[in-house]
Scaffold this active site. Structure first.
Site, PDB file in Angstrom:
ATOM      1  N   ARG A 131       0.837  -0.964   0.090  1.00 57.18           N
ATOM      2  CA  ARG A 131       0.029   0.040   0.281  1.00 57.18           C
ATOM      3  C   ARG A 131       0.692   1.272  -0.003  1.00 57.18           C
ATOM      4  O   ARG A 131       0.079   2.417  -0.852  1.00 57.18           O
ATOM      5  CB  ARG A 131      -1.051  -0.534   1.206  1.00 57.18           C
ATOM      6  CG  ARG A 131      -2.317  -1.148   0.735  1.00 57.18           C
ATOM      7  CD  ARG A 131      -2.750  -0.964   2.051  1.00 57.18           C
ATOM      8  NE  ARG A 131      -3.534   0.461   2.468  1.00 57.18           N
ATOM      9  CZ  ARG A 131      -4.637   0.621   3.005  1.00 57.18           C
ATOM     10  NH1 ARG A 131      -4.345  -0.168   4.248  1.00 57.18           N
ATOM     11  NH2 ARG A 131      -4.704   1.557   2.844  1.00 57.18           N
ATOM     12  N   TYR A 145      -8.062  15.378  -6.474  1.00 59.16           N
ATOM     13  CA  TYR A 145      -8.743  17.176  -5.473  1.00 59.16           C
ATOM     14  C   TYR A 145      -7.443  16.729  -3.773  1.00 59.16           C
ATOM     15  O   TYR A 145      -7.519  15.426  -3.191  1.00 59.16           O
ATOM     16  CB  TYR A 145      -9.774  16.277  -4.835  1.00 59.16           C
ATOM     17  CG  TYR A 145     -10.514  15.990  -4.235  1.00 59.16           C
ATOM     18  CD1 TYR A 145     -11.017  14.807  -4.735  1.00 59.16           C
ATOM     19  CD2 TYR A 145     -10.874  15.699  -2.463  1.00 59.16           C
ATOM     20  CE1 TYR A 145     -11.796  13.070  -4.286  1.00 59.16           C
ATOM     21  CE2 TYR A 145     -10.753  14.472  -2.031  1.00 59.16           C
ATOM     22  CZ  TYR A 145     -11.751  13.871  -2.752  1.00 59.16           C
ATOM     23  OH  TYR A 145     -12.629  12.028  -1.896  1.00 59.16           O
ATOM     24  N   PRO A 146      -7.002  18.244  -3.961  1.00 59.64           N
ATOM     25  CA  PRO A 146      -6.445  18.346  -2.604  1.00 59.64           C
ATOM     26  C   PRO A 146      -7.412  18.469  -1.451  1.00 59.64           C
ATOM     27  O   PRO A 146      -8.500  19.013  -0.978  1.00 59.64           O
ATOM     28  CB  PRO A 146      -5.311  19.649  -2.288  1.00 59.64           C
ATOM     29  CG  PRO A 146      -6.625  20.365  -3.725  1.00 59.64           C
ATOM     30  CD  PRO A 146      -6.932  19.120  -4.795  1.00 59.64           C
ATOM     31  N   MET A 147      -7.242  18.269  -0.236  1.00 61.91           N
ATOM     32  CA  MET A 147      -8.308  18.605   1.114  1.00 61.91           C
ATOM     33  C   MET A 147      -8.184  18.489   2.071  1.00 61.91           C
ATOM     34  O   MET A 147      -6.460  18.308   2.130  1.00 61.91           O
ATOM     35  CB  MET A 147      -9.070  17.081   0.840  1.00 61.91           C
ATOM     36  CG  MET A 147      -8.448  15.978   1.705  1.00 61.91           C
ATOM     37  SD  MET A 147      -9.960  14.534   1.870  1.00 61.91           S
ATOM     38  CE  MET A 147     -10.309  15.458   3.382  1.00 61.91           C
ATOM     39  N   LYS A 149      -7.605  19.111   6.835  1.00 62.23           N
ATOM     40  CA  LYS A 149      -8.539  19.114   7.611  1.00 62.23           C
ATOM     41  C   LYS A 149      -8.698  20.122   8.858  1.00 62.23           C
ATOM     42  O   LYS A 149      -7.785  20.770   8.749  1.00 62.23           O
ATOM     43  CB  LYS A 149      -7.686  17.896   8.896  1.00 62.23           C
ATOM     44  CG  LYS A 149      -8.284  16.568   8.903  1.00 62.23           C
ATOM     45  CD  LYS A 149      -9.141  15.981   8.503  1.00 62.23           C
ATOM     46  CE  LYS A 149      -9.259  13.970   7.774  1.00 62.23           C
ATOM     47  NZ  LYS A 149     -10.720  13.900   7.969  1.00 62.23           N
ATOM     48  N   HIS A 172     -15.312   6.306   8.800  1.00 56.87           N
ATOM     49  CA  HIS A 172     -14.898   7.270   7.740  1.00 56.87           C
ATOM     50  C   HIS A 172     -14.744   5.185   6.880  1.00 56.87           C
ATOM     51  O   HIS A 172     -14.924   5.592   5.462  1.00 56.87           O
ATOM     52  CB  HIS A 172     -13.987   7.670   7.834  1.00 56.87           C
ATOM     53  CG  HIS A 172     -13.618   7.502   6.796  1.00 56.87           C
ATOM     54  ND1 HIS A 172     -13.202   8.757   5.282  1.00 56.87           N
ATOM     55  CD2 HIS A 172     -11.739   7.575   6.255  1.00 56.87           C
ATOM     56  CE1 HIS A 172     -12.444   8.462   4.039  1.00 56.87           C
ATOM     57  NE2 HIS A 172     -11.470   7.992   4.985  1.00 56.87           N
ATOM     58  N   GLN A 185      -8.423   3.752  -3.295  1.00 58.71           N
ATOM     59  CA  GLN A 185      -8.244   5.291  -3.297  1.00 58.71           C
ATOM     60  C   GLN A 185      -6.448   5.051  -3.356  1.00 58.71           C
ATOM     61  O   GLN A 185      -5.857   4.133  -2.240  1.00 58.71           O
ATOM     62  CB  GLN A 185      -8.895   5.839  -1.997  1.00 58.71           C
ATOM     63  CG  GLN A 185      -8.185   5.755  -0.441  1.00 58.71           C
ATOM     64  CD  GLN A 185      -9.009   3.747  -0.014  1.00 58.71           C
ATOM     65  OE1 GLN A 185      -8.879   3.213  -1.405  1.00 58.71           O
ATOM     66  NE2 GLN A 185      -8.340   3.976   1.117  1.00 58.71           N
TER      67      GLN A 185
HETATM   68  O1  76R Z   1      -5.940   2.813   5.705  1.00 57.52           O
HETATM   69  C1  76R Z   1      -6.887   2.550   5.824  1.00 57.52           C
HETATM   70  O2  76R Z   1      -7.166   2.126   5.156  1.00 57.52           O
HETATM   71  C2  76R Z   1      -7.393   1.804   6.983  1.00 57.52           C
HETATM   72  C3  76R Z   1      -9.176   3.520   6.800  1.00 57.52           C
HETATM   73  C4  76R Z   1      -8.619   4.569   6.533  1.00 57.52           C
HETATM   74  C5  76R Z   1      -8.204   5.053   7.124  1.00 57.52           C
HETATM   75  C6  76R Z   1      -7.503   5.511   8.498  1.00 57.52           C
HETATM   76  C7  76R Z   1      -9.584   4.692   4.992  1.00 57.52           C
HETATM   77  C8  76R Z   1      -9.997   4.023   4.702  1.00 57.52           C
HETATM   78  N1  76R Z   1      -8.972   6.179   4.645  1.00 57.52           N
HETATM   79  C9  76R Z   1      -8.120   6.724   6.285  1.00 57.52           C
HETATM   80  C10 76R Z   1      -7.599   7.721   5.979  1.00 57.52           C
HETATM   81 MN1  76R Z   1      -9.284   7.427   3.642  1.00 57.52          MN
HETATM   82  N2  76R Z   1     -10.709   8.555   2.152  1.00 57.52           N
HETATM   83  C11 76R Z   1     -10.513   9.705   2.230  1.00 57.52           C
HETATM   84  C12 76R Z   1     -11.368  10.675   1.114  1.00 57.52           C
HETATM   85  O3  76R Z   1     -13.567  12.960  -0.028  1.00 57.52           O
HETATM   86  C13 76R Z   1     -13.743  13.218   1.431  1.00 57.52           C
HETATM   87  O4  76R Z   1     -15.048  13.095   2.244  1.00 57.52           O
HETATM   88  C14 76R Z   1     -11.759  12.768   1.693  1.00 57.52           C
HETATM   89  C15 76R Z   1     -11.341  11.761   1.000  1.00 57.52           C
HETATM   90  C16 76R Z   1     -11.202   9.317   0.025  1.00 57.52           C
HETATM   91  C17 76R Z   1     -12.573   8.894  -0.529  1.00 57.52           C
HETATM   92  C18 76R Z   1     -11.519   8.242   1.091  1.00 57.52           C
HETATM   93  C19 76R Z   1     -11.498   6.872   0.533  1.00 57.52           C
HETATM   94  N3  76R Z   1      -8.728   8.634   4.448  1.00 57.52           N
HETATM   95  C20 76R Z   1      -7.895   8.752   5.670  1.00 57.52           C
HETATM   96  C21 76R Z   1      -6.802  10.404   5.978  1.00 57.52           C
HETATM   97  C22 76R Z   1      -6.248  10.695   6.505  1.00 57.52           C
HETATM   98  C23 76R Z   1      -6.389  11.145   8.068  1.00 57.52           C
HETATM   99  C24 76R Z   1      -5.338  11.511   8.741  1.00 57.52           C
HETATM  100  O5  76R Z   1      -4.599  10.463   8.617  1.00 57.52           O
HETATM  101  O6  76R Z   1      -5.626  11.870   9.701  1.00 57.52           O
HETATM  102  C25 76R Z   1      -7.599  10.527   4.751  1.00 57.52           C
HETATM  103  C26 76R Z   1      -7.152  12.287   4.500  1.00 57.52           C
HETATM  104  C27 76R Z   1      -8.454  10.146   3.839  1.00 57.52           C
HETATM  105  C28 76R Z   1      -9.277  10.931   2.625  1.00 57.52           C
HETATM  106  N4  76R Z   1     -10.513   5.533   3.343  1.00 57.52           N
HETATM  107  C29 76R Z   1     -10.129   4.400   3.053  1.00 57.52           C
HETATM  108  C30 76R Z   1     -10.839   5.780   1.723  1.00 57.52           C
HETATM  109  C31 76R Z   1     -11.954   4.788   1.675  1.00 57.52           C
HETATM  110  C32 76R Z   1     -12.804   3.670  -0.074  1.00 57.52           C
HETATM  111  C33 76R Z   1     -11.476   3.681   2.186  1.00 57.52           C
HETATM  112  C34 76R Z   1     -11.582   2.051   2.558  1.00 57.52           C
HETATM  113  C35 76R Z   1     -10.350   1.272   2.121  1.00 57.52           C
HETATM  114  C36 76R Z   1     -10.524   0.271   2.176  1.00 57.52           C
HETATM  115  O7  76R Z   1     -10.315  -0.462   3.459  1.00 57.52           O
HETATM  116  O8  76R Z   1     -10.314  -0.715   1.618  1.00 57.52           O
END
Ligand code: 76R
Length: 249
Positions: A131, A145-147, A149, A172, A185
């Protein structure tokens, strides 16, 4: 003070968006166009070799809408290689017709909200390595897209307790998992590298799934209370074989 989360950082990432200078392109001679397409094909072939050797990965898409025409997404073990690519593209014949539209510099990131056993170095685990150094899918559609918190008075991610953030991200991830097989993603961190905190790249076979996941996630507390978004770019895959037809006049 809230506790920072440790991150695991993998390959460095460049999203390089270019607009095609169609006027120059149409005014070029057939020979010049042929040479430029050959240069682009060579670059894409080199990408394939790097990927086959697991020294990096790439994605190449046509962008829909007027923000850009094409996107190169490059993953490499070092930031230097990303710089080298930009220089190489600028020096190439195809580079004469590519106008920089937007770029984003980041690094593939996983955060350690989930605890690992003390005697385990997660970065050595094959599933984590895969990964952090991912081979990007060559699916039909992409969205970038950038984002950030939020750091507001009422909702401040960086002032939120570690356990609460872990819970919000767990919730989430449950939304994310519903899209398993439909959306892939890649989350890249860009603290200190670019203007936002993360770059989100989503791949899908069916373009409407990109809209659905982004919409559904807006209702997750992690997004509804804490997320700020930049510009969205969306596109369709370009392959080495389709480049000729795409650029042909
Ligand atoms: O890493 C992991 O799979 C564990 C769970 C997980 C984390 C920690 C996870 C799963 N994400 C994590 C962290 Mn995510 N993610 C986004 C976006 O548009 C939006 O509202 C947000 C943009 C999408 C579409 C997405 C998809 N994720 C994060 C973080 C970091 C936060 C931090 O570290 O403080 C961001 C910014 C972020 C944003 N996320 C998943 C997905 C998807 C599809 C999953 C499930 C993955 C899977 O289980 O296969």
């Amino acid at each position: 003070m809230a506790e920072a989360v440790e991150t695991m950082d993998g390959w460095y990432c460049l999203h390089d968006f270019r607009s095609i200078d169609w006027i120059q392109w149409k005014q070029a001679t057939p020979e010049e166009r042929k040479e430029a397409i050959a240069d682009l094909t060579t670059i894409l072939t080199e990408f394939e070799t790097v990927e086959a050797n697991k020294d990096g990965s790439h994605a190449f898409y046509q962008i829909v809408g007027q923000k850009a025409d094409i996107m190169f997404m490059l993953l490499r073990p070092t930031m230097n290689e990303l710089g080298d690519f930009e220089t190489k593209l600028s020096k190439s014949k195809i580079g004469d017709y590519l106008i920089p539209a937007y770029s984003y510099v980041s690094v593939v990131e996983l955060s350690k909200y989930r605890p690992y056993p003390e005697d385990v170095n997660p970065e050595e685990l094959p599933e984590v390595k895969e990964r952090l150094q991912p081979i990007l899918p060559k699916w039909e559609h992409v969205c970038f897209y950038p984002m950030d918190k939020r750091r507001g008075d009422q909702h401040n991610w960086y002032d939120t307790d570690f356990k609460e953030r872990a819970k919000l991200l767990y919730e989430h991830s449950l939304t994310g998992r519903k899209y398993s097989g439909k959306v892939k993603q890649i989350i890249c961190g860009s603290f200190g590298f670019d203007d936002w905190e993360w770059g989100v790249t989503l791949f899908a076979h069916d373009v409407v799934q990109l809209k659905k996941i982004v919409y559904e996630m807006r209702f997750d507390d992690a997004s509804s209370l804490f997320a700020e978004f930049g510009e969205f770019l969306v596109g369709n895959i370009l392959t080495k074989d389709s480049v000729q037809a795409y650029l042909e006049i």
